[in-house]
Design a protein around this motif. Sequence first.
Motif, PDB file in Angstrom:
ATOM      1  N   TYR A  59       0.454  -1.152   0.109  1.00  0.00           N
ATOM      2  CA  TYR A  59       0.032  -0.732  -0.172  1.00  0.00           C
ATOM      3  C   TYR A  59       0.762   1.342   0.057  1.00  0.00           C
ATOM      4  O   TYR A  59       2.115   0.871   0.175  1.00  0.00           O
ATOM      5  N   ARG A  60       0.110   2.397  -0.409  1.00  0.00           N
ATOM      6  CA  ARG A  60       0.739   3.625  -0.037  1.00  0.00           C
ATOM      7  C   ARG A  60      -0.013   4.335   1.512  1.00  0.00           C
ATOM      8  O   ARG A  60      -1.641   4.484   0.954  1.00  0.00           O
ATOM      9  N   MET A  62      -0.636   6.979   4.404  1.00  0.00           N
ATOM     10  CA  MET A  62      -1.713   8.577   3.261  1.00  0.00           C
ATOM     11  C   MET A  62      -1.993   8.775   5.178  1.00  0.00           C
ATOM     12  O   MET A  62      -2.274   8.787   5.230  1.00  0.00           O
ATOM     13  N   ALA A  83      -9.233   6.167  -1.550  1.00  0.00           N
ATOM     14  CA  ALA A  83      -8.633   4.695  -0.870  1.00  0.00           C
ATOM     15  C   ALA A  83      -8.843   3.063  -2.055  1.00  0.00           C
ATOM     16  O   ALA A  83      -7.439   2.490  -2.034  1.00  0.00           O
ATOM     17  N   HIS A  86      -6.840   2.675  -5.638  1.00  0.00           N
ATOM     18  CA  HIS A  86      -6.069   2.996  -5.948  1.00  0.00           C
ATOM     19  C   HIS A  86      -5.086   2.327  -4.505  1.00  0.00           C
ATOM     20  O   HIS A  86      -3.802   3.227  -4.556  1.00  0.00           O
ATOM     21  N   LEU A  88      -4.715   2.865  -1.498  1.00  0.00           N
ATOM     22  CA  LEU A  88      -4.302   3.948  -0.215  1.00  0.00           C
ATOM     23  C   LEU A  88      -4.448   3.045   1.058  1.00  0.00           C
ATOM     24  O   LEU A  88      -5.358   2.424   1.358  1.00  0.00           O
ATOM     25  N   LEU A  90      -5.059   4.600   4.848  1.00  0.00           N
ATOM     26  CA  LEU A  90      -5.008   5.800   5.392  1.00  0.00           C
ATOM     27  C   LEU A  90      -5.178   5.603   6.487  1.00  0.00           C
ATOM     28  O   LEU A  90      -5.540   4.800   7.415  1.00  0.00           O
ATOM     29  N   VAL A 226      -4.366  12.044  -6.240  1.00  0.00           N
ATOM     30  CA  VAL A 226      -4.128  11.192  -6.154  1.00  0.00           C
ATOM     31  C   VAL A 226      -3.588  10.458  -8.017  1.00  0.00           C
ATOM     32  O   VAL A 226      -2.697   9.462  -7.650  1.00  0.00           O
TER      33      VAL A 226
END
Length: 231
Positions: A59-60, A62, A83, A86, A88, A90, A226
């Motif tokens: 995951y990225r 954020m 989310a 992409h 994400l 969070l 994003v």
Amino acid sequence: MTEPAPPHRQPEEGHRHGRLTARPAAVTAPGPTGLTSVPDPEGGTPALRYVPADGVGPYRVMVLLHGAGGSARQGLDLLLPLADAHRLLLVAPQATASSWDLIAEGYGPDVRRIDALLGAVLAAYPVAGVTLGGFSDGASYALSLGLTNGDLVDAIVAFSPGFAAPLVTHGRPRVFVSHGTYDRVLPVDVCSRRLVPRLHSLGYPAEYAEFSGGHEVPAEIRQRAVDWLVG
């Protein structure tokens, strides 16, 4: 905004300078997916965390920071609808006071809380990158912490920021800034139109999205941010 510091850690740097110590680690026990509440180790308001439900990393990460007088949920909602699509992960903390510590008395409790949250995420999930983001005061704080910790944070997303005030800088994270031309809370002329050229002059790769609107984050700006982040 301060000039870049030498690209090495000074012995005295710590939370009071805005420095984060969390770093990626081997994942031994995967964490839960979906929306969860994360207790604050110092007994404050819990943070919120959202992990895409299919549980497929990496995951990225954020970290999303709310504006003055806001809530962790408001921070999370900045990008929650995007989310899953992409990848994400969070994380949305709640400021110790009505806004972030730097804006009130200087770096301290909020840096510690964000550091602890990031440490827990990096130990429990496979991660492809770390981003700091936020709106208004949260955007100013994301910029300040992100420029301070460019050896961990590789991207910053700042929706309608007022300033950036790192005490030290490390690395060269890329930066996305957006601002409404009719913003009456943080006017664009004295905020982003000064801030973005300053970032460019210091060598930071900065993308700037100005839009016709006020102190807000329109859906198309969220999507553009994003797309820039993952593209």
